[in-house]
Write a protein that holds these residues in place. Structure first.
Motif, PDB file in Angstrom:
ATOM      1  N   PRO A 202       0.956  -1.360   0.149  1.00  0.00           N
ATOM      2  CA  PRO A 202      -0.050   0.029  -0.040  1.00  0.00           C
ATOM      3  C   PRO A 202       0.826   1.265   0.035  1.00  0.00           C
ATOM      4  CG  PRO A 202      -0.064  -1.139   2.223  1.00  0.00           C
ATOM      5  CD  PRO A 202       0.372  -1.993   1.306  1.00  0.00           C
ATOM      6  N   LEU A 203       2.087   1.195   0.660  1.00  0.00           N
ATOM      7  CA  LEU A 203       2.873   2.397   0.825  1.00  0.00           C
ATOM      8  C   LEU A 203       3.243   2.794  -0.781  1.00  0.00           C
ATOM      9  CD1 LEU A 203       5.633   2.454   3.424  1.00  0.00           C
ATOM     10  CD2 LEU A 203       3.721   4.158   2.958  1.00  0.00           C
ATOM     11  N   ILE A 204       3.766   1.808  -1.563  1.00  0.00           N
ATOM     12  CA  ILE A 204       4.009   2.062  -2.869  1.00  0.00           C
ATOM     13  C   ILE A 204       2.901   2.371  -3.910  1.00  0.00           C
ATOM     14  CG2 ILE A 204       4.992   0.797  -4.974  1.00  0.00           C
ATOM     15  CD1 ILE A 204       6.868  -0.935  -3.343  1.00  0.00           C
ATOM     16  N   LEU A 205       1.820   1.817  -3.723  1.00  0.00           N
ATOM     17  CA  LEU A 205       0.557   2.147  -4.540  1.00  0.00           C
ATOM     18  C   LEU A 205       0.010   3.660  -4.114  1.00  0.00           C
ATOM     19  CD1 LEU A 205      -1.700  -0.825  -4.088  1.00  0.00           C
ATOM     20  CD2 LEU A 205      -0.326   0.050  -6.260  1.00  0.00           C
ATOM     21  N   ILE A 206       0.293   4.131  -2.942  1.00  0.00           N
ATOM     22  CA  ILE A 206       0.040   5.713  -2.399  1.00  0.00           C
ATOM     23  C   ILE A 206       0.981   6.559  -3.075  1.00  0.00           C
ATOM     24  CG2 ILE A 206       0.578   7.450  -0.612  1.00  0.00           C
ATOM     25  CD1 ILE A 206      -0.280   4.986   1.406  1.00  0.00           C
ATOM     26  N   SER A 207       2.007   6.061  -3.686  1.00  0.00           N
ATOM     27  CA  SER A 207       3.141   6.793  -4.361  1.00  0.00           C
ATOM     28  C   SER A 207       2.648   7.085  -5.761  1.00  0.00           C
ATOM     29  CB  SER A 207       4.596   6.160  -4.404  1.00  0.00           C
ATOM     30  OG  SER A 207       4.554   5.206  -5.371  1.00  0.00           O
ATOM     31  N   GLN A 208       1.548   6.519  -6.151  1.00  0.00           N
ATOM     32  CA  GLN A 208       1.002   6.553  -7.570  1.00  0.00           C
ATOM     33  C   GLN A 208      -0.212   7.537  -7.477  1.00  0.00           C
ATOM     34  OE1 GLN A 208       2.781   5.074 -10.394  1.00  0.00           O
ATOM     35  NE2 GLN A 208       4.209   5.301  -8.292  1.00  0.00           N
ATOM     36  N   SER A 209      -0.707   7.906  -6.354  1.00  0.00           N
ATOM     37  CA  SER A 209      -1.797   8.927  -6.178  1.00  0.00           C
ATOM     38  C   SER A 209      -1.322  10.202  -6.971  1.00  0.00           C
ATOM     39  CB  SER A 209      -2.262   8.995  -5.025  1.00  0.00           C
ATOM     40  OG  SER A 209      -3.496   9.925  -4.981  1.00  0.00           O
ATOM     41  N   GLU A 210      -2.248  10.695  -7.555  1.00  0.00           N
ATOM     42  CA  GLU A 210      -1.809  12.056  -8.305  1.00  0.00           C
ATOM     43  C   GLU A 210      -1.593  13.245  -7.059  1.00  0.00           C
ATOM     44  OE1 GLU A 210      -3.515  15.309 -11.467  1.00  0.00           O
ATOM     45  OE2 GLU A 210      -4.822  13.595 -11.056  1.00  0.00           O
ATOM     46  N   PRO A 211      -2.511  13.382  -6.180  1.00  0.00           N
ATOM     47  CA  PRO A 211      -2.141  14.463  -5.234  1.00  0.00           C
ATOM     48  C   PRO A 211      -0.620  14.004  -4.527  1.00  0.00           C
ATOM     49  CG  PRO A 211      -4.275  13.596  -4.694  1.00  0.00           C
ATOM     50  CD  PRO A 211      -3.533  12.754  -5.830  1.00  0.00           C
ATOM     51  N   VAL A 212      -0.405  12.866  -4.273  1.00  0.00           N
ATOM     52  CA  VAL A 212       0.823  12.561  -3.796  1.00  0.00           C
ATOM     53  C   VAL A 212       1.952  12.799  -4.703  1.00  0.00           C
ATOM     54  CG1 VAL A 212       2.513  10.810  -2.806  1.00  0.00           C
ATOM     55  CG2 VAL A 212      -0.186  10.754  -2.184  1.00  0.00           C
ATOM     56  N   ILE A 213       2.050  12.627  -5.816  1.00  0.00           N
ATOM     57  CA  ILE A 213       2.928  12.777  -7.005  1.00  0.00           C
ATOM     58  C   ILE A 213       3.231  14.406  -6.964  1.00  0.00           C
ATOM     59  CG2 ILE A 213       3.225  12.876  -9.444  1.00  0.00           C
ATOM     60  CD1 ILE A 213       1.934  10.160  -9.575  1.00  0.00           C
ATOM     61  N   LYS A 214       2.171  15.320  -7.100  1.00  0.00           N
ATOM     62  CA  LYS A 214       2.390  16.505  -6.819  1.00  0.00           C
ATOM     63  C   LYS A 214       2.947  17.007  -5.633  1.00  0.00           C
ATOM     64  CE  LYS A 214      -1.657  17.654 -10.096  1.00  0.00           C
ATOM     65  NZ  LYS A 214      -2.989  18.111 -10.348  1.00  0.00           N
ATOM     66  N   LEU A 215       2.567  16.652  -4.850  1.00  0.00           N
ATOM     67  CA  LEU A 215       2.920  17.070  -3.431  1.00  0.00           C
ATOM     68  C   LEU A 215       4.624  16.923  -3.245  1.00  0.00           C
ATOM     69  CD1 LEU A 215       2.384  18.403  -0.628  1.00  0.00           C
ATOM     70  CD2 LEU A 215       1.785  15.828   0.286  1.00  0.00           C
ATOM     71  N   PHE A 216       5.023  15.570  -3.604  1.00  0.00           N
ATOM     72  CA  PHE A 216       6.436  15.356  -3.391  1.00  0.00           C
ATOM     73  C   PHE A 216       7.225  15.293  -4.630  1.00  0.00           C
ATOM     74  CE2 PHE A 216       4.043  13.039   0.017  1.00  0.00           C
ATOM     75  CZ  PHE A 216       4.781  13.423   1.035  1.00  0.00           C
ATOM     76  N   ASP A 217       6.693  16.161  -5.570  1.00  0.00           N
ATOM     77  CA  ASP A 217       7.564  16.508  -6.832  1.00  0.00           C
ATOM     78  C   ASP A 217       8.806  17.595  -6.548  1.00  0.00           C
ATOM     79  OD1 ASP A 217       8.468  16.672  -9.374  1.00  0.00           O
ATOM     80  OD2 ASP A 217       6.823  17.965 -10.031  1.00  0.00           O
ATOM     81  N   LYS A 218       9.676  17.047  -5.771  1.00  0.00           N
ATOM     82  CA  LYS A 218      10.747  18.139  -5.272  1.00  0.00           C
ATOM     83  C   LYS A 218      11.971  17.134  -5.831  1.00  0.00           C
ATOM     84  CE  LYS A 218       7.689  20.095  -3.151  1.00  0.00           C
ATOM     85  NZ  LYS A 218       7.052  21.339  -3.706  1.00  0.00           N
ATOM     86  N   PRO A 219      12.833  17.944  -6.520  1.00  0.00           N
ATOM     87  CA  PRO A 219      14.232  17.625  -7.060  1.00  0.00           C
ATOM     88  C   PRO A 219      15.163  17.200  -6.061  1.00  0.00           C
ATOM     89  CG  PRO A 219      13.389  19.443  -8.306  1.00  0.00           C
ATOM     90  CD  PRO A 219      12.736  19.254  -7.262  1.00  0.00           C
ATOM     91  N   LEU A 220      14.937  17.795  -4.993  1.00  0.00           N
ATOM     92  CA  LEU A 220      15.665  17.664  -3.860  1.00  0.00           C
ATOM     93  C   LEU A 220      15.582  16.043  -2.984  1.00  0.00           C
ATOM     94  CD1 LEU A 220      17.657  18.857  -1.530  1.00  0.00           C
ATOM     95  CD2 LEU A 220      15.657  19.446  -0.101  1.00  0.00           C
TER      96      LEU A 220
END
Length: 364
Positions: free
Chosen positions: A272-290
């Motif tokens: 479920p942790l990996i599946l959470i990473s594919q949610s659009e809000p999560v992708i946008k929130l953590f879209d940080k090059p750092l």
């Protein structure tokens, strides 16, 4: 992204949430090994000898690596050569492993005692670990930068993955889930290895753990590429599954301590942790090059934390230093982590970045 659009990791953009997971897992494993060797205890939580076995987080590394391999299925089918596929991974992993293991060997030389007791064993272990072959040859506990078994087993999983996809691509095109065939087979192979407690070259606990977690990640990647996942329920559902699933993992230690039952951790916690990473809000929130840079540095930290820890252990021969460590346990451990990450940042900046640039120039 449309609400019903298929969510997958089929692009080349780094997933910041997965990078964050790898960083957190690396830190917890570093703490785990620190407490294992230093034997310092804390009142609130212990990363070694407590209810949850934090060493099991290595399986998360395998799962994420397997999950991200979905990107290469179409490339392999389109004619990507094994040489190009393998060298790219091997040459980016092994140099840091090599340097960190040589570092660890010189700490042995300075310490002297262990090297004098079994010089040929230590030298052989150092060479095999440094070249990325330790974990696939034997699961015997190594004193030479032992956590590098993960890299060795991962390299072997990459080899098996390439040829399994190459073979599955020869199956008839009407078989929609044809790329699940060999991953499922190798998961069962891994389970057999674990349950039978095999300890042979290419068939030992390390390989078993690698197969189960890595190809579990591959199955996850292939599955979500063939199934429409809705963002409306995806994040709350899998977040709930994760938080509910970790309760038994902390109540019943056998779920994480023993390989035979650790499959629970992989299926009900990491999936479920990996599946959470594919949610659009999560992708946008953590879209940080750092986060991507931090994850790369964390791999260096994973490679170097053992030799740096061994230096600390050598100084514990002095009573004053030992008393200081045990009197300021948490502060010293955090200080140790800071030192590891500063050192790892330097190796990333002055070793990996030039290496990656050189590999790109060579077409790798």
């Amino acid at each position: 992204m449309a609400d019903k659009e298929i969510i997958s990791n089929s692009n080349n953009i780094r997933n910041g949430f997965l990078d964050l997971l790898k960083t957190v897992a690396a830190v917890l494993i570093i703490f785990h090994h620190y407490q294992q060797s230093i034997d310092v205890k804390f009142g609130f939580v212990n990363f070694w000898g407590d209810t949850f076995y934090f060493g099991r987080l290595v399986e998360l590394f395998f799962m994420i690596s397997g999950f991200l391999m979905f990107n290469y299925i179409s490339k392999i089918e389109s004619g990507l050569s094994f040489k190009k596929f393998f060298l790219k991974r091997y040459l980016r992993l092994v140099p840091i492993v090599l340097i960190s293991t040589i570092f660890d060997f010189f700490v042995f030389v300075i310490n002297g005692s262990m090297l004098l007791e079994r010089p040929f064993d230590i030298i052989f272990e150092t060479v095999s670990v440094a070249l990325g072959f330790h974990g696939i040859i034997s699961s015997n506990v190594s004193v030479a930068n032992n956590p590098m078994w993960y890299v060795s087993a991962l390299i072997w999983c990459y080899i098996v993955f390439f040829f399994s996809i190459y073979l599955s691509s020869r199956l008839r095109n009407s078989f929609r889930f044809k790329h699940l065939l060999f991953p499922v087979i190798f998961i069962f192979v891994g389970l057999i290895i674990i349950f039978c407690e095999c300890d042979l070259p290419f068939t030992n606990e390390y390989i078993g753990r690698g197969y189960v977690a890595f190809f579990g990640g591959v199955i996850l990647g292939v599955s979500i590429s063939n199934i429409s996942l809705s963002n409306k329920w995806m994040l709350p559902l899998f977040s709930s599954i994760f938080f509910i699933s970790i309760i038994p993992a902390f109540i019943f230690p056998e779920l994480s301590y023993w390989s035979e039952t650790a499959l629970y951790i992989i299926i009900f916690c990491f999936t479920p942790l990996i599946l959470i990473s594919q949610s659009e809000p999560v992708i946008k929130l953590f879209d940080k090059p750092l986060l991507g840079t931090l994850a790369k540095i964390s791999f260096h930290a994973y490679c170097f934390h053992i030799p740096i820890k061994r230096v600390i252990i050598n100084y514990m021969r002095y009573d004053g230093f030992k008393t200081f460590i045990f009197s300021n346990g948490l502060i010293v451990m955090i200080g140790y982590l800071v030192i590891v990450y500063i050192f790892s940042s330097l190796t990333y900046q002055f070793i990996e970045k030039p290496l990656v640039k050189w590999l790109k120039e060579k077409g790798c």
